[in-house]
Design a protein around this motif. Sequence first.
Motif, PDB file in Angstrom:
ATOM      1  N   PHE A  60       0.836  -1.204   0.000  1.00  0.00           N
ATOM      2  CA  PHE A  60       0.000   0.000   0.000  1.00  0.00           C
ATOM      3  C   PHE A  60       0.868   1.251   0.000  1.00  0.00           C
ATOM      4  CE2 PHE A  60      -3.696  -2.596   0.831  1.00  0.00           C
ATOM      5  CZ  PHE A  60      -4.756  -1.824   0.399  1.00  0.00           C
ATOM      6  N   GLN A  61       1.919   1.250   0.812  1.00  0.00           N
ATOM      7  CA  GLN A  61       2.813   2.413   0.864  1.00  0.00           C
ATOM      8  C   GLN A  61       3.500   2.610  -0.487  1.00  0.00           C
ATOM      9  OE1 GLN A  61       2.858   4.521   3.179  1.00  0.00           O
ATOM     10  NE2 GLN A  61       4.849   5.464   3.370  1.00  0.00           N
ATOM     11  N   ARG A  64       0.982   4.050  -2.922  1.00  0.00           N
ATOM     12  CA  ARG A  64       0.689   5.448  -2.588  1.00  0.00           C
ATOM     13  C   ARG A  64       1.829   6.364  -3.030  1.00  0.00           C
ATOM     14  NH1 ARG A  64       1.980   9.083   1.014  1.00  0.00           N
ATOM     15  NH2 ARG A  64       3.160   7.688   2.340  1.00  0.00           N
ATOM     16  N   GLY A  67       1.781   6.681  -6.716  1.00  0.00           N
ATOM     17  CA  GLY A  67       0.533   7.200  -7.271  1.00  0.00           C
ATOM     18  C   GLY A  67      -0.086   6.242  -8.276  1.00  0.00           C
ATOM     19  N   ARG A  69      -2.107   2.186  -9.025  1.00  0.00           N
ATOM     20  CA  ARG A  69      -3.077   1.216  -8.524  1.00  0.00           C
ATOM     21  C   ARG A  69      -2.362   0.042  -7.861  1.00  0.00           C
ATOM     22  NH1 ARG A  69      -5.897  -2.337 -12.897  1.00  0.00           N
ATOM     23  NH2 ARG A  69      -3.880  -3.285 -12.703  1.00  0.00           N
ATOM     24  N   CYS A 113      -7.353  -0.362   3.097  1.00  0.00           N
ATOM     25  CA  CYS A 113      -8.018   0.613   2.225  1.00  0.00           C
ATOM     26  C   CYS A 113      -8.464   1.829   3.025  1.00  0.00           C
ATOM     27  CB  CYS A 113      -9.207  -0.032   1.522  1.00  0.00           C
ATOM     28  SG  CYS A 113      -8.750  -1.256   0.279  1.00  0.00           S
ATOM     29  N   PHE A 116      -5.279   3.842   3.790  1.00  0.00           N
ATOM     30  CA  PHE A 116      -4.719   4.462   2.577  1.00  0.00           C
ATOM     31  C   PHE A 116      -5.861   4.761   1.600  1.00  0.00           C
ATOM     32  CE2 PHE A 116      -1.229   2.031   4.363  1.00  0.00           C
ATOM     33  CZ  PHE A 116      -0.136   2.865   4.198  1.00  0.00           C
ATOM     34  N   GLY A 118      -6.389   6.980  -0.580  1.00  0.00           N
ATOM     35  CA  GLY A 118      -6.032   7.466  -1.911  1.00  0.00           C
ATOM     36  C   GLY A 118      -5.534   6.377  -2.850  1.00  0.00           C
ATOM     37  N   VAL A 119      -5.358   5.166  -2.340  1.00  0.00           N
ATOM     38  CA  VAL A 119      -4.847   4.079  -3.176  1.00  0.00           C
ATOM     39  C   VAL A 119      -6.019   3.318  -3.787  1.00  0.00           C
ATOM     40  CG1 VAL A 119      -3.535   1.914  -3.187  1.00  0.00           C
ATOM     41  CG2 VAL A 119      -2.736   3.845  -1.804  1.00  0.00           C
ATOM     42  N   HIS A 120      -6.030   3.283  -5.116  1.00  0.00           N
ATOM     43  CA  HIS A 120      -7.050   2.513  -5.828  1.00  0.00           C
ATOM     44  C   HIS A 120      -6.623   1.053  -5.798  1.00  0.00           C
ATOM     45  CE1 HIS A 120     -10.009   1.260  -8.705  1.00  0.00           C
ATOM     46  NE2 HIS A 120      -9.065   0.833  -9.527  1.00  0.00           N
TER      47      HIS A 120
END
Length: 175
Positions: A60-61, A64, A67, A69, A113, A116, A118-120
Motif C-alpha cells: 500500500f505504501q 501510494r 501514485g 493502482r 483501504c 490508505f 487514496g490508493v485505488h
Amino acid sequence: MSREEDAPSGSGSPWAMLVGAAHCPVVLVPDHLAASRHRTGVTLGVDARAPSGASLGFAFQSARLRGVRLHAVHAWALPAGAAYRPFGVPESERAACEDHEVQLLCDALRPWCEKFPGVHVLADVRLFRPAEALLHCSERAELVVVPRDSRTAGWEVAARALLRRATCAVAVVPS
C-alpha cells in the motif's frame, strides 16, 4: 541480478539465502528490466486466510508513493476432494467457493483501504497456485510484493519463482 549466474535456483542460492535471512523487505531488480508503458502499478500476493500485515503495508505504501493502482492477488484452490468427483465440481458450488474467497480478500484489504484511502485497489481472486497467479500478473507490474512466511509454503514457492523469472522488481517482505 544476473539471470545466468546469480538467479535463485533453490534454497541454497545466494539470493535465496539473502532473502531468507533478511529481517526487512528485500527488493531485487532484474538486470534487464522489461520497460513498457503498459507496466503500471504494484501487484501484491495476498494469502487472504492469513494476510501478512508487513507485506500489505509495504505494498500500500509503495502504491501510494508511486501514485499507482494496487493489484491485490489472492490465489486459491478447489477443495481437495473436487478432483475425485466423476463430473467435476458443479458450477454453483465453484461459484460459492469463489464468492467466499472474494469475501476473504475484501475483509483482509478493508483496514488497509481505510488507512490508505487514496490508493485505488483491484482485488483479484485467481483459481491458480500463488506462483502461477503472480507470474502471470507480474507481466504488467512495475513491482511485485510477495510475503515471506514460513507458514505458507505456496508463497515461498511463489517468491522463488518470481525471483527467477519476473521481468519487474520483486519485493520479498518478511512477516
